[in-house]
Motif scaffolding. Structure first.
Motif: not given
Length: 67
Positions: A60-67
């Motif tokens: 979830t952290r990795m996906l939020r960083v990419r947005q």
């Protein structure tokens, strides 16, 4: 006896899963070790909840960083 189309489908799904694992390993190298540990714990009938929560939070952290 398994039909030919089922074997083809099984091979294609395995190939797609392999490609997904390879892609994830490039983005998150530690995911491979964590998945191995989860599988090892499953075989030994040990708890995985903490590892699964940690993995979910990391993804979830990795996906939020990419947005």
């Amino acid at each position: 006896m398994t039909s030919f189309s089922k074997l083809i489908t099984k091979c294609l799904r395995a190939w797609v899963e392999f490609q997904n694992r390879k892609r994830m390993a490039r983005v998150m190298p530690e995911i491979i070790e964590r998945k191995k540990l989860i599988e090892k714990n499953r075989r030994r009938h040990r708890r995985n909840r903490a590892l699964l929560v940690e993995q979910r939070n990391e993804m979830t952290r990795m996906l939020r960083v990419r947005q």
